[in-house]
Design a protein around this motif. Structure first.
Motif, PDB file in Angstrom:
ATOM      1  N   TYR A 172       0.799  -1.217   0.000  1.00 49.97           N
ATOM      2  CA  TYR A 172       0.000   0.000   0.000  1.00 49.97           C
ATOM      3  C   TYR A 172       0.842   1.283   0.000  1.00 49.97           C
ATOM      4  O   TYR A 172       0.475   2.264  -0.625  1.00 49.97           O
ATOM      5  CB  TYR A 172      -0.944   0.004   1.201  1.00 49.97           C
ATOM      6  CG  TYR A 172      -1.792  -1.234   1.288  1.00 49.97           C
ATOM      7  CD1 TYR A 172      -2.622  -1.627   0.230  1.00 49.97           C
ATOM      8  CD2 TYR A 172      -1.760  -2.057   2.408  1.00 49.97           C
ATOM      9  CE1 TYR A 172      -3.396  -2.766   0.301  1.00 49.97           C
ATOM     10  CE2 TYR A 172      -2.541  -3.205   2.487  1.00 49.97           C
ATOM     11  CZ  TYR A 172      -3.347  -3.556   1.427  1.00 49.97           C
ATOM     12  OH  TYR A 172      -4.112  -4.686   1.497  1.00 49.97           O
ATOM     13  N   GLU A 227      -9.237   7.067   3.666  1.00 47.12           N
ATOM     14  CA  GLU A 227      -7.923   7.259   4.285  1.00 47.12           C
ATOM     15  C   GLU A 227      -7.683   8.740   4.556  1.00 47.12           C
ATOM     16  O   GLU A 227      -7.701   9.568   3.659  1.00 47.12           O
ATOM     17  CB  GLU A 227      -6.828   6.709   3.369  1.00 47.12           C
ATOM     18  CG  GLU A 227      -5.441   6.772   3.973  1.00 47.12           C
ATOM     19  CD  GLU A 227      -5.266   5.872   5.184  1.00 47.12           C
ATOM     20  OE1 GLU A 227      -4.334   6.129   5.952  1.00 47.12           O
ATOM     21  OE2 GLU A 227      -6.031   4.920   5.364  1.00 47.12           O
ATOM     22  N   TRP A 231     -11.335   1.614   2.170  1.00 48.30           N
ATOM     23  CA  TRP A 231     -10.203   2.125   2.948  1.00 48.30           C
ATOM     24  C   TRP A 231      -9.475   3.219   2.180  1.00 48.30           C
ATOM     25  O   TRP A 231      -9.117   4.246   2.737  1.00 48.30           O
ATOM     26  CB  TRP A 231      -9.255   0.972   3.278  1.00 48.30           C
ATOM     27  CG  TRP A 231      -8.012   1.385   3.982  1.00 48.30           C
ATOM     28  CD1 TRP A 231      -7.891   1.845   5.263  1.00 48.30           C
ATOM     29  CD2 TRP A 231      -6.691   1.369   3.449  1.00 48.30           C
ATOM     30  NE1 TRP A 231      -6.574   2.110   5.553  1.00 48.30           N
ATOM     31  CE2 TRP A 231      -5.814   1.822   4.453  1.00 48.30           C
ATOM     32  CE3 TRP A 231      -6.159   1.001   2.214  1.00 48.30           C
ATOM     33  CZ2 TRP A 231      -4.439   1.926   4.260  1.00 48.30           C
ATOM     34  CZ3 TRP A 231      -4.793   1.102   2.019  1.00 48.30           C
ATOM     35  CH2 TRP A 231      -3.951   1.561   3.038  1.00 48.30           C
ATOM     36  N   CYS A 266     -16.381   5.024   7.159  1.00 52.07           N
ATOM     37  CA  CYS A 266     -16.240   4.173   5.981  1.00 52.07           C
ATOM     38  C   CYS A 266     -17.611   3.649   5.531  1.00 52.07           C
ATOM     39  O   CYS A 266     -18.428   3.262   6.369  1.00 52.07           O
ATOM     40  CB  CYS A 266     -15.304   3.025   6.343  1.00 52.07           C
ATOM     41  SG  CYS A 266     -14.850   1.993   4.970  1.00 52.07           S
ATOM     42  N   CYS A 324      -0.249   0.506   7.851  1.00 48.75           N
ATOM     43  CA  CYS A 324      -1.293   0.314   6.835  1.00 48.75           C
ATOM     44  C   CYS A 324      -2.235  -0.820   7.222  1.00 48.75           C
ATOM     45  O   CYS A 324      -3.452  -0.700   7.081  1.00 48.75           O
ATOM     46  CB  CYS A 324      -0.682   0.033   5.470  1.00 48.75           C
ATOM     47  SG  CYS A 324       0.122   1.463   4.724  1.00 48.75           S
ATOM     48  N   SER A 341      -4.559   0.354  10.011  1.00 50.23           N
ATOM     49  CA  SER A 341      -5.555   1.350   9.603  1.00 50.23           C
ATOM     50  C   SER A 341      -6.589   0.752   8.643  1.00 50.23           C
ATOM     51  O   SER A 341      -7.739   1.181   8.620  1.00 50.23           O
ATOM     52  CB  SER A 341      -4.895   2.573   8.975  1.00 50.23           C
ATOM     53  OG  SER A 341      -4.336   2.266   7.727  1.00 50.23           O
ATOM     54  N   LYS A 342      -6.198  -0.249   7.870  1.00 54.08           N
ATOM     55  CA  LYS A 342      -7.142  -0.904   6.956  1.00 54.08           C
ATOM     56  C   LYS A 342      -8.122  -1.770   7.732  1.00 54.08           C
ATOM     57  O   LYS A 342      -9.307  -1.826   7.434  1.00 54.08           O
ATOM     58  CB  LYS A 342      -6.402  -1.731   5.909  1.00 54.08           C
ATOM     59  CG  LYS A 342      -7.324  -2.348   4.871  1.00 54.08           C
ATOM     60  CD  LYS A 342      -6.511  -3.019   3.786  1.00 54.08           C
ATOM     61  CE  LYS A 342      -7.404  -3.829   2.889  1.00 54.08           C
ATOM     62  NZ  LYS A 342      -7.873  -5.063   3.482  1.00 54.08           N
TER      63      LYS A 342
END
Length: 95
Positions: free
Chosen positions: A37, A85, A81, A91, A69, A72-73
């Motif tokens: 990512y 972000e 995502w 979301c 990453c 946070s995903k």
């Protein structure tokens, strides 16, 4: 004289799903040579389509990811995502 009735046949079980081929953690980390990512150093494996959202634990659904990453995903889909972000909006896959 009494007639005997045949018992009905038991219901058939659906065929079992074939288990996906296993993947090797070291091979996945080597193949990606960094976070899929952000290109940072990869320390973990991430399911692109999370298991919680119906993804499979198979080699074609696993990528290398850095800890930031991956955390946070969490259980978000990749598209959701990427859109959320850095924003404060919730979301769309959580609704």
């Amino acid at each position: 004289m009494t007639r005997h009735r045949r018992r009905p046949a038991p219901p058939r079980r659906p065929p079992r799903r074939r288990r996906p081929p296993p993947y090797d953690r070291a091979e996945v980390l080597t193949r990606w040579s960094g976070c899929a990512y952000c290109d940072g150093p990869a320390e973990e494996l991430d399911h692109v389509l999370p298991l919680a959202r119906g993804g499979r634990d198979a080699a074609d659904n696993v990528v290398a990811a850095c800890r930031t990453c991956n955390a946070s995903k969490y259980t978000h889909t990749l598209a959701c995502w990427a859109l959320s972000e850095g924003s404060a909006t919730p979301c769309a896959c959580d609704s």
